[in-house]
Motif scaffolding. Structure first.
Motif, mmCIF file in Angstrom:
data_model
loop_
_atom_site.group_PDB
_atom_site.id
_atom_site.type_symbol
_atom_site.label_atom_id
_atom_site.label_comp_id
_atom_site.label_asym_id
_atom_site.label_seq_id
_atom_site.Cartn_x
_atom_site.Cartn_y
_atom_site.Cartn_z
ATOM 1 N N ALA A 277 0.835 -1.203 0.000
ATOM 2 C CA ALA A 277 0.000 0.000 0.000
ATOM 3 C C ALA A 277 0.869 1.252 0.000
ATOM 4 C CB ALA A 277 -0.927 -0.009 1.212
ATOM 5 N N GLN A 278 1.996 1.169 0.651
ATOM 6 C CA GLN A 278 3.061 2.170 0.527
ATOM 7 C C GLN A 278 4.316 1.394 0.160
ATOM 8 O OE1 GLN A 278 3.673 4.915 3.765
ATOM 9 N NE2 GLN A 278 5.631 5.627 2.988
ATOM 10 N N ASP A 279 4.892 1.710 -0.980
ATOM 11 C CA ASP A 279 6.010 0.926 -1.502
ATOM 12 C C ASP A 279 7.246 1.799 -1.688
ATOM 13 O OD1 ASP A 279 7.726 -0.829 -2.678
ATOM 14 O OD2 ASP A 279 6.423 -1.356 -4.358
ATOM 15 N N VAL B 53 -0.600 -4.153 8.401
ATOM 16 C CA VAL B 53 -1.470 -3.362 9.273
ATOM 17 C C VAL B 53 -2.551 -4.276 9.852
ATOM 18 C CG1 VAL B 53 -3.016 -1.387 9.419
ATOM 19 C CG2 VAL B 53 -1.045 -1.309 7.877
ATOM 20 N N LYS B 54 -2.570 -4.368 11.189
ATOM 21 C CA LYS B 54 -3.489 -5.308 11.831
ATOM 22 C C LYS B 54 -4.386 -4.669 12.874
ATOM 23 C CE LYS B 54 0.216 -7.679 12.406
ATOM 24 N NZ LYS B 54 1.268 -8.631 12.834
ATOM 25 N N GLY C 145 -5.121 -4.814 7.027
ATOM 26 C CA GLY C 145 -4.810 -5.812 5.997
ATOM 27 C C GLY C 145 -3.784 -5.353 4.997
ATOM 28 N N ASP C 146 -3.528 -4.034 4.921
ATOM 29 C CA ASP C 146 -2.510 -3.522 3.996
ATOM 30 C C ASP C 146 -1.132 -3.965 4.448
ATOM 31 O OD1 ASP C 146 -4.326 -2.210 2.408
ATOM 32 O OD2 ASP C 146 -3.930 -0.211 3.229
ATOM 33 N N VAL D 251 2.943 -2.718 4.200
ATOM 34 C CA VAL D 251 3.593 -1.412 4.064
ATOM 35 C C VAL D 251 5.106 -1.576 4.098
ATOM 36 C CG1 VAL D 251 3.994 0.795 5.242
ATOM 37 C CG2 VAL D 251 1.671 -0.138 5.088
ATOM 38 N N CYS D 252 5.770 -0.903 3.165
ATOM 39 C CA CYS D 252 7.227 -0.740 3.192
ATOM 40 C C CYS D 252 7.473 0.770 3.178
ATOM 41 C CB CYS D 252 7.883 -1.415 1.985
ATOM 42 S SG CYS D 252 9.675 -1.162 1.883
ATOM 43 N N ARG D 253 7.681 1.330 4.348
ATOM 44 C CA ARG D 253 7.815 2.781 4.508
ATOM 45 C C ARG D 253 9.251 3.116 4.881
ATOM 46 N NH1 ARG D 253 4.297 6.553 8.710
ATOM 47 N NH2 ARG D 253 5.458 8.458 8.418
ATOM 48 N N PHE D 254 9.929 3.862 4.021
ATOM 49 C CA PHE D 254 11.330 4.205 4.249
ATOM 50 C C PHE D 254 11.513 5.710 4.173
ATOM 51 C CE2 PHE D 254 15.802 4.608 2.557
ATOM 52 C CZ PHE D 254 16.429 4.204 3.728
ATOM 53 N N SER D 255 12.050 6.269 5.260
ATOM 54 C CA SER D 255 12.261 7.711 5.279
ATOM 55 C C SER D 255 13.404 8.053 6.232
ATOM 56 C CB SER D 255 10.991 8.444 5.717
ATOM 57 O OG SER D 255 10.588 8.032 6.995
#
Length: 285
Positions: free
Chosen positions: A135-137, A264-265, A278-279, A281-285
């Motif tokens: 969902a976030q890649d 995400v649970k 259910g999404d 996420v791979c969030r990199f910052s």
């Protein structure tokens, strides 16, 4: 991130799942649930959910006279996860984009969470993750950063999931042989989180350097970590943190180059991330 009103009901429900997991009799069940319900009436809303929950689990363990409340469940989850390693190895080897597939393989284990609002089926989770986009890649950004990284701190989450972490680390070492990898685990048993015991049983110490973070909470809390863990966290080129507990404890971030890799649970984390339950996420910052 601080707790929300929804977290209170979630933690109360967790105490009832603990009673089921340890096959508590009625007297012990009443003792545990009444204690948790009473403690939550005066909850400190400046805390993150894992920090609030940690002492409650410690007291539940004392009531139950168990060092590790979820020892049986952790063993079962690890056995389940191990059975899928050949499939994941084949999936990675045949992938046109092995780094991206490797991240998917790491995320698939994140469904193993006995503290979440939703139950898990590992077979269904594996199938769904490989059929679902992030969902976030931010995987390309992470891959670019890995190309020059000298150190990676990989913060584990749940037991069972650590089996997939071992696979991920093994492949990361093949892709980035010059990168030193450190795998951080919890300081003592808390819910079903991975500790040194499970990491050594999975022989992760033969793949990289395993670190006891010293943290007693179901998520990495910098202020509670050992000096060694804090130094590594501060100096690493990249931190890869698995699961919601780590996200909850490390938001807002105290440094850059952190990759949160999770499924995400719960509704509170979903709202924080702007995502849906259910999404992945791979969030990199």
């Amino acid at each position: 991130m601080n707790i929300k009103p929804e977290c209170i009901g979630c933690i109360a429900a967790q105490s009832r799942r603990v009673c089921e997991a340890i096959h508590a009799d009625q007297a012990l069940s009443d003792q545990i649930t009444q204690y948790v319900d009473t403690a939550l009436q005066n909850a400190d809303f400046t805390l993150s959910p894992p920090v609030l929950a940690a002492p409650l689990y410690e007291q539940m363990a004392r009531f139950a006279e168990k060092h590790d409340l979820y020892d049986e469940q952790k063993l079962y989850a690890s056995q389940q996860a191990s059975a899928y390693i050949p499939f994941l190895e084949e999936t990675i080897s045949q992938s046109e984009y092995p780094f991206h597939t490797l991240l998917k393989s790491a995320v698939v284990g994140n469904v193993i969470d006995l503290a979440a609002e939703v139950s898990f089926d590992l077979h269904d989770a594996i199938q769904s993750v490989f059929q679902t986009d992030f969902a976030q890649d931010d995987s390309e950004k992470l891959q670019e950063a890995m190309a020059t990284a000298k150190t990676l701190v990989y913060i584990g989450d749940n037991a069972g999931e650590h089996i997939f972490d071992a696979l991920t680390i093994r492949h990361l070492k093949q892709l980035y042989p010059e990168t030193a990898i450190y795998y951080m685990v919890r300081g003592n048993p808390i819910i079903n989180d991975v500790t040194l015991k499970e990491a050594y049983e999975a022989k992760i110490d033969e793949l990289c350097t395993v670190i006891d973070s010293g943290v007693p909470t179901p998520g990495f809390v910098y202020e509670l970590a050992s000096e060694q863990a804090c130094n590594l966290f501060d100096s690493a080129d990249i931190v890869l943190a698995k699961g919601m507990g780590n996200y909850e404890c490390m938001t807002p971030q105290r440094r850059g180059n952190i990759c949160f890799l999770l499924k995400v649970k719960c509704s509170v984390v979903a709202t924080s991330l702007g995502r849906s339950i259910g999404d992945i996420v791979c969030r990199f910052s």
